[in-house]
Design a protein around this motif. Structure first.
Motif, PDB file in Angstrom:
ATOM      1  N   THR A 389      18.867   0.470  -4.390  1.00 17.25           N
ATOM      2  CA  THR A 389      18.750   0.084  -5.956  1.00 17.25           C
ATOM      3  C   THR A 389      17.844   0.561  -6.416  1.00 17.25           C
ATOM      4  OG1 THR A 389      18.560  -1.768  -5.611  1.00 17.25           O
ATOM      5  CG2 THR A 389      20.361  -1.285  -4.576  1.00 17.25           C
ATOM      6  N   ALA A 390      16.482   0.565  -6.149  1.00 15.88           N
ATOM      7  CA  ALA A 390      15.272   0.654  -6.731  1.00 15.88           C
ATOM      8  C   ALA A 390      15.085   2.196  -7.702  1.00 15.88           C
ATOM      9  CB  ALA A 390      13.932   0.517  -6.430  1.00 15.88           C
ATOM     10  N   PRO A 391      15.248   2.944  -7.302  1.00 18.24           N
ATOM     11  CA  PRO A 391      14.723   3.795  -7.582  1.00 18.24           C
ATOM     12  C   PRO A 391      15.526   4.340  -9.665  1.00 18.24           C
ATOM     13  CG  PRO A 391      14.804   4.754  -5.625  1.00 18.24           C
ATOM     14  CD  PRO A 391      15.322   3.715  -5.257  1.00 18.24           C
ATOM     15  N   GLU A 392      17.660   3.810  -9.136  1.00 23.19           N
ATOM     16  CA  GLU A 392      17.435   3.952 -10.307  1.00 23.19           C
ATOM     17  C   GLU A 392      17.380   2.035 -11.334  1.00 23.19           C
ATOM     18  OE1 GLU A 392      23.090   3.789 -11.695  1.00 23.19           O
ATOM     19  OE2 GLU A 392      22.574   3.851  -9.157  1.00 23.19           O
ATOM     20  N   ARG A 393      17.596   2.125 -10.650  1.00 21.33           N
ATOM     21  CA  ARG A 393      16.424   0.566 -11.859  1.00 21.33           C
ATOM     22  C   ARG A 393      15.660   1.297 -12.533  1.00 21.33           C
ATOM     23  NH1 ARG A 393      15.100  -3.827  -9.523  1.00 21.33           N
ATOM     24  NH2 ARG A 393      15.737  -2.797  -6.867  1.00 21.33           N
ATOM     25  N   TRP A 394      14.826   2.018 -11.923  1.00 23.10           N
ATOM     26  CA  TRP A 394      13.244   1.817 -12.390  1.00 23.10           C
ATOM     27  C   TRP A 394      13.855   3.226 -12.963  1.00 23.10           C
ATOM     28  CZ3 TRP A 394       9.998   1.446  -7.564  1.00 23.10           C
ATOM     29  CH2 TRP A 394      10.053   0.438  -6.738  1.00 23.10           C
ATOM     30  N   GLY A 395      14.321   4.257 -13.189  1.00 23.63           N
ATOM     31  CA  GLY A 395      14.914   5.298 -14.142  1.00 23.63           C
ATOM     32  C   GLY A 395      13.612   6.474 -13.100  1.00 23.63           C
ATOM     33  N   THR A 396      13.767   6.209 -12.121  1.00 23.43           N
ATOM     34  CA  THR A 396      12.686   7.415 -10.844  1.00 23.43           C
ATOM     35  C   THR A 396      14.004   8.039  -9.771  1.00 23.43           C
ATOM     36  OG1 THR A 396      12.355   5.635  -9.440  1.00 23.43           O
ATOM     37  CG2 THR A 396      10.371   5.874 -10.801  1.00 23.43           C
ATOM     38  N   GLU A 397      12.828   8.970  -9.360  1.00 20.43           N
ATOM     39  CA  GLU A 397      13.670   9.894  -8.151  1.00 20.43           C
ATOM     40  C   GLU A 397      13.960   9.577  -7.641  1.00 20.43           C
ATOM     41  OE1 GLU A 397      13.427  12.420 -11.652  1.00 20.43           O
ATOM     42  OE2 GLU A 397      12.425  10.869 -11.179  1.00 20.43           O
ATOM     43  N   GLY A 398      12.337   8.822  -6.579  1.00 20.86           N
ATOM     44  CA  GLY A 398      12.472   8.353  -5.159  1.00 20.86           C
ATOM     45  C   GLY A 398      11.978   7.781  -4.872  1.00 20.86           C
ATOM     46  N   ALA A 399      11.350   8.238  -3.960  1.00 19.48           N
ATOM     47  CA  ALA A 399       9.682   7.047  -3.680  1.00 19.48           C
ATOM     48  C   ALA A 399       8.543   8.238  -3.037  1.00 19.48           C
ATOM     49  CB  ALA A 399      10.427   5.821  -2.975  1.00 19.48           C
ATOM     50  N   TYR A 400       7.857   7.361  -2.629  1.00 18.86           N
ATOM     51  CA  TYR A 400       6.476   8.281  -1.704  1.00 18.86           C
ATOM     52  C   TYR A 400       6.556   6.630  -0.988  1.00 18.86           C
ATOM     53  CZ  TYR A 400       2.550   5.574  -3.479  1.00 18.86           C
ATOM     54  OH  TYR A 400       1.158   4.936  -4.017  1.00 18.86           O
ATOM     55  N   CYS A 401       6.575   6.858   0.298  1.00 22.96           N
ATOM     56  CA  CYS A 401       6.749   6.032   1.018  1.00 22.96           C
ATOM     57  C   CYS A 401       5.467   4.775   1.283  1.00 22.96           C
ATOM     58  CB  CYS A 401       7.123   6.210   2.384  1.00 22.96           C
ATOM     59  SG  CYS A 401       5.626   7.157   3.557  1.00 22.96           S
ATOM     60  N   GLY A 402       4.202   5.044   0.929  1.00 24.69           N
ATOM     61  CA  GLY A 402       3.206   4.033   0.894  1.00 24.69           C
ATOM     62  C   GLY A 402       2.952   3.549   2.451  1.00 24.69           C
ATOM     63  N   VAL A 403       1.496   2.760   1.923  1.00 24.23           N
ATOM     64  CA  VAL A 403       1.054   1.623   3.331  1.00 24.23           C
ATOM     65  C   VAL A 403       2.540   0.795   3.740  1.00 24.23           C
ATOM     66  CG1 VAL A 403      -1.137   1.015   4.590  1.00 24.23           C
ATOM     67  CG2 VAL A 403      -1.028   2.809   3.152  1.00 24.23           C
ATOM     68  N   ARG A 404       1.980   0.198   5.661  1.00 27.04           N
ATOM     69  CA  ARG A 404       3.285  -0.788   5.434  1.00 27.04           C
ATOM     70  C   ARG A 404       2.439  -1.808   5.825  1.00 27.04           C
ATOM     71  NH1 ARG A 404       7.507   1.975   9.394  1.00 27.04           N
ATOM     72  NH2 ARG A 404       7.080   0.620   9.596  1.00 27.04           N
ATOM     73  N   ILE A 405       1.351  -2.227   6.427  1.00 23.71           N
ATOM     74  CA  ILE A 405       0.292  -3.149   6.813  1.00 23.71           C
ATOM     75  C   ILE A 405       0.829  -4.229   6.602  1.00 23.71           C
ATOM     76  CG2 ILE A 405      -1.062  -3.940   4.662  1.00 23.71           C
ATOM     77  CD1 ILE A 405      -2.460  -3.831   8.642  1.00 23.71           C
ATOM     78  N   ASP A 406       1.705  -4.920   5.787  1.00 24.49           N
ATOM     79  CA  ASP A 406       1.918  -6.266   5.313  1.00 24.49           C
ATOM     80  C   ASP A 406       3.349  -5.670   5.436  1.00 24.49           C
ATOM     81  OD1 ASP A 406       0.065  -7.054   3.707  1.00 24.49           O
ATOM     82  OD2 ASP A 406       1.056  -5.708   1.806  1.00 24.49           O
ATOM     83  N   HIS A 407       4.008  -5.014   6.303  1.00 22.11           N
ATOM     84  CA  HIS A 407       5.155  -4.926   7.044  1.00 22.11           C
ATOM     85  C   HIS A 407       5.108  -5.123   8.564  1.00 22.11           C
ATOM     86  CE1 HIS A 407       7.177  -4.682   3.641  1.00 22.11           C
ATOM     87  NE2 HIS A 407       6.570  -4.133   2.364  1.00 22.11           N
ATOM     88  N   GLU A 408       4.331  -3.942   8.934  1.00 20.99           N
ATOM     89  CA  GLU A 408       3.646  -3.798  10.513  1.00 20.99           C
ATOM     90  C   GLU A 408       2.022  -4.328  11.065  1.00 20.99           C
ATOM     91  OE1 GLU A 408       6.135  -3.093  12.662  1.00 20.99           O
ATOM     92  OE2 GLU A 408       7.902  -2.807  11.047  1.00 20.99           O
ATOM     93  N   LYS A 409       1.964  -5.349  11.702  1.00 22.20           N
ATOM     94  CA  LYS A 409       0.725  -5.473  11.725  1.00 22.20           C
ATOM     95  C   LYS A 409       0.686  -4.778  12.823  1.00 22.20           C
ATOM     96  CE  LYS A 409       1.244  -8.578   8.689  1.00 22.20           C
ATOM     97  NZ  LYS A 409       0.971  -8.809   7.244  1.00 22.20           N
ATOM     98  N   SER A 410       0.829  -4.031  13.637  1.00 21.20           N
ATOM     99  CA  SER A 410       0.468  -3.304  14.505  1.00 21.20           C
ATOM    100  C   SER A 410       0.461  -1.814  14.419  1.00 21.20           C
ATOM    101  CB  SER A 410       1.204  -3.710  16.275  1.00 21.20           C
ATOM    102  OG  SER A 410       0.893  -2.117  17.407  1.00 21.20           O
ATOM    103  N   TYR A 411      -0.644  -0.872  15.005  1.00 17.05           N
ATOM    104  CA  TYR A 411       0.082   0.578  14.719  1.00 17.05           C
ATOM    105  C   TYR A 411      -0.089   1.420  15.711  1.00 17.05           C
ATOM    106  CZ  TYR A 411      -1.798   5.139  12.899  1.00 17.05           C
ATOM    107  OH  TYR A 411      -1.504   6.418  12.083  1.00 17.05           O
ATOM    108  N   ALA A 412       0.590   0.677  16.091  1.00 19.11           N
ATOM    109  CA  ALA A 412       1.744   1.211  17.458  1.00 19.11           C
ATOM    110  C   ALA A 412       2.417   1.276  17.279  1.00 19.11           C
ATOM    111  CB  ALA A 412       0.721   0.608  18.744  1.00 19.11           C
ATOM    112  N   ARG A 413       3.183  -0.378  16.361  1.00 17.64           N
ATOM    113  CA  ARG A 413       4.456  -0.434  16.091  1.00 17.64           C
ATOM    114  C   ARG A 413       5.064   0.555  14.322  1.00 17.64           C
ATOM    115  NH1 ARG A 413       9.143  -3.429  16.681  1.00 17.64           N
ATOM    116  NH2 ARG A 413       9.804  -3.497  14.097  1.00 17.64           N
ATOM    117  N   TYR A 414       3.648   0.471  14.013  1.00 12.41           N
ATOM    118  CA  TYR A 414       4.013   1.161  12.538  1.00 12.41           C
ATOM    119  C   TYR A 414       4.625   2.464  13.178  1.00 12.41           C
ATOM    120  CZ  TYR A 414       2.778   4.547   9.899  1.00 12.41           C
ATOM    121  OH  TYR A 414       2.501   5.662   8.568  1.00 12.41           O
ATOM    122  N   ALA A 415       3.257   3.278  14.237  1.00  8.31           N
ATOM    123  CA  ALA A 415       3.817   4.616  15.008  1.00  8.31           C
ATOM    124  C   ALA A 415       5.796   4.744  15.723  1.00  8.31           C
ATOM    125  CB  ALA A 415       2.820   5.085  15.667  1.00  8.31           C
ATOM    126  N   ALA A 416       5.713   3.541  16.404  1.00 14.79           N
ATOM    127  CA  ALA A 416       7.177   3.919  16.760  1.00 14.79           C
ATOM    128  C   ALA A 416       8.243   3.168  16.151  1.00 14.79           C
ATOM    129  CB  ALA A 416       6.824   2.072  17.905  1.00 14.79           C
TER     130      ALA A 416
END
Length: 528
Positions: A389-416
């Motif tokens: 729901t975020a893009p519509e709420r913000w008036g943007t078209e979509g997203a660029y996905c960014g860095v995920r260090i706060d969500h995945e603490k392991s790079y191997a899991r980030y890749a998987a």
């Protein structure tokens, strides 16, 4: 063969509702010179429909019941170019037909087909790294595919009608986040380095200490073990306020096939302009003699702390500052020609509310349209990947996905877990890859609490290559309708304090650029 095709096609013509002349045929976005994906759709009656316009494709799906086929029918140009030939789209029966032959087009129109104009432009002769685009047919259905798929399609009962021209089977546009802060205006780093390490005027404090590559600065890794020599740039500890530095970076990046830099862009509420350390770096890029060799865009970091937010009274000033960049011939554009602006943080835009973000984005669009007659595509940051729901709420078209260090603490899991993560994204988003994340060089002068230091303990070049290969596969089989469907944002060119580093360095040389070049199949260069 032409007479037979005309007869068969004419017999198949029935009353159908067409979509009219394609958007790109009316006003081709001539400022987009890179090839863009030819989107393939299925009609409700089972025919095939082809367009270079994401907007037209989305309209066909939402308004006419078409469905998106996976992948792309090659990458084409939206406007004529030296050595090109137009390919025409005609509507007849339950499907649509593409032809590069003027005589065939005219004959089919005489036999009941509707001419819908130019679908796109291909090369008229063979070019290195390209394949022929062929038209196939079966029982009144026409398909387009690269020549390497001939055996697959003829095995399904299709026959080859003939060539349409030459094009690319894939064309990924990859760029890198650029963190322009390694210069004498970085007073926060200079002050912290003096306070902790007792050195004057050092804006590489922490990075230089970890690297062990500066004879004048003893290595100090604060108790962490490992080889940190990659923290020394191949060109030396530079000053990115100097155009000569940016010239070297542009040459390194384009030598690996990179298409653009994403400059982190901040606002200083006290100065009523960019913080000086970022301003001088971006100005150096603008003064680089080879700046037109690479595109660039701005990634707006409106942080809700310090003086880095964008108060509502500054919205107009900031929008006009963007317009100054939008005027540049190498400002990055989406495949449909829109100027591309991204947000890395919106929490400091006004009060940080959805309404203030919408107001800001709307103002940027309105003032750009008034000043330049141009449209702007705005993509939100990683939160929009997790909240549909975020893009519509913000008036943007979509997203660029960014860095995920706060969500995945392991790079191997980030890749998987990357394929699963990509599948959750909005219909329109720019894929991304994090080369690494490691903020240990910020300790203790910039981050005093050791427990708050974040880094991937298991990152390897092989896992980074796996991440990129998954992105390439996701693009190749995409069912999205997006004006940035073949774009990849890489974190980062030179986040030396934060570990995202694809810039050539003393330990790895050009290894990471080579991985990007080969894993994404980029054109030109070798990665070094």
């Amino acid at each position: 063969m032409l007479r037979r095709l005309v007869a068969v096609a004419a017999a198949a013509v029935v009353a159908v509702t067409g979509l009219g002349v394609p958007e790109n045929a009316k006003a081709a976005p001539a400022k987009v010179t890179d090839p863009v994906p030819m989107i393939e759709l299925r009609t409700p009656a089972g025919g095939r429909f082809y367009t270079l316009s994401p907007r037209e494709a989305a309209g066909a799906v939402s308004g006419h019941g078409f469905t998106r086929e996976p992948g792309q029918a090659g990458y084409w140009r939206t406007a004529p170019f030296p050595g090109s030939q137009p390919v025409f789209r005609l509507r007849g029966g339950s499907g649509y037909l593409l032809t590069a032959s003027v005589s065939e087009r005219d004959a089919l129109v005489k036999n009941g087909f509707t001419d819908e104009g130019t679908a796109g432009h291909l090369w008229s002769a063979a070019q290195p790294g390209m394949q022929r685009l062929l038209r196939f047919s079966k029982s009144g259905e026409w398909r387009v595919a690269v020549e390497s798929r001939s055996a697959e399609l003829t095995g399904q009962g299709y026959r080859v009608d003939g060539p349409l021209g030459w094009g690319h089977a894939e064309w990924i546009r990859a760029g890198a986040i650029y963190f322009g802060t390694f210069n004498p205006a970085s007073t926060d780093v200079i002050a912290a380095t003096k306070r902790v390490f007792k050195r004057e005027g050092d804006f590489w404090g922490g990075v230089r200490d970890f690297s062990g590559r500066d004879p004048a600065v003893p290595q100090n890794t604060q108790g962490w073990t490992g080889d940190f020599s990659h923290l020394s740039p191949s060109i030396g500890f530079y000053d990115d306020s100097q155009p000569a530095t940016l010239e070297k970076h542009i040459s390194q990046a384009t030598g690996a096939g990179l298409d653009f830099f994403q400059f982190y862009w901040y606002w200083d509420t006290g100065r009523k302009k960019q913080p000086e350390r970022f301003e001088v770096s971006l100005n150096a890029f603008g003064a680089a003699r080879n700046r037109l060799d690479i595109d660039y865009t701005l990634t707006v970091c409106a942080h809700p702390w310090g003086n880095l937010g964008i108060p509502k009274e500054d919205f107009t000033t900031v929008a006009d500052e963007f317009i100054r960049h939008f005027r540049q011939p190498n400002f990055l554009r989406a495949n449909d020609g829109r100027l591309l602006l991204t947000l890395c943080d919106r929490r400091g835009i006004g009060s940080g509310s959805d309404a203030d973000t919408r107001e800001f984005v709307s103002l940027v669009r309105e003032r750009t349209k008034a000043a330049l007659g141009e449209d702007v595509m705005v993509l939100g940051y990683w939160e929009a990947m997790l909240d549909p729901t975020a893009p519509e709420r913000w008036g943007t078209e979509g997203a660029y996905c960014g860095v995920r260090i706060d969500h995945e603490k392991s790079y191997a899991r980030y890749a998987a877990t990357l394929p699963e993560y990509l599948a959750k994204g909005p219909a329109q988003f720019m894929r991304c890859a994090a080369q690494n994340f490691d903020e240990r060089p910020r300790y203790p002068h910039l981050i005093a609490d050791r427990s708050k230091i974040r880094f991937y303990p298991d990152q390897t070049p092989e896992l980074f290559a796996d991440v990129l290969s998954k992105l390439r596969k996701d693009i190749a089989g995409s069912k999205r309708i997006s004006a940035v469907d073949n774009f990849v944002s890489i974190y980062a060119w030179n986040e030396w304090h934060e570990g995202g580093i694809i810039e050539p360095n003393a330990r790895d040389g050009c290894r990471y650029l080579g991985i990007i070049h080969d894993s994404l199949g980029l054109r030109g260069g070798t990665g070094c």
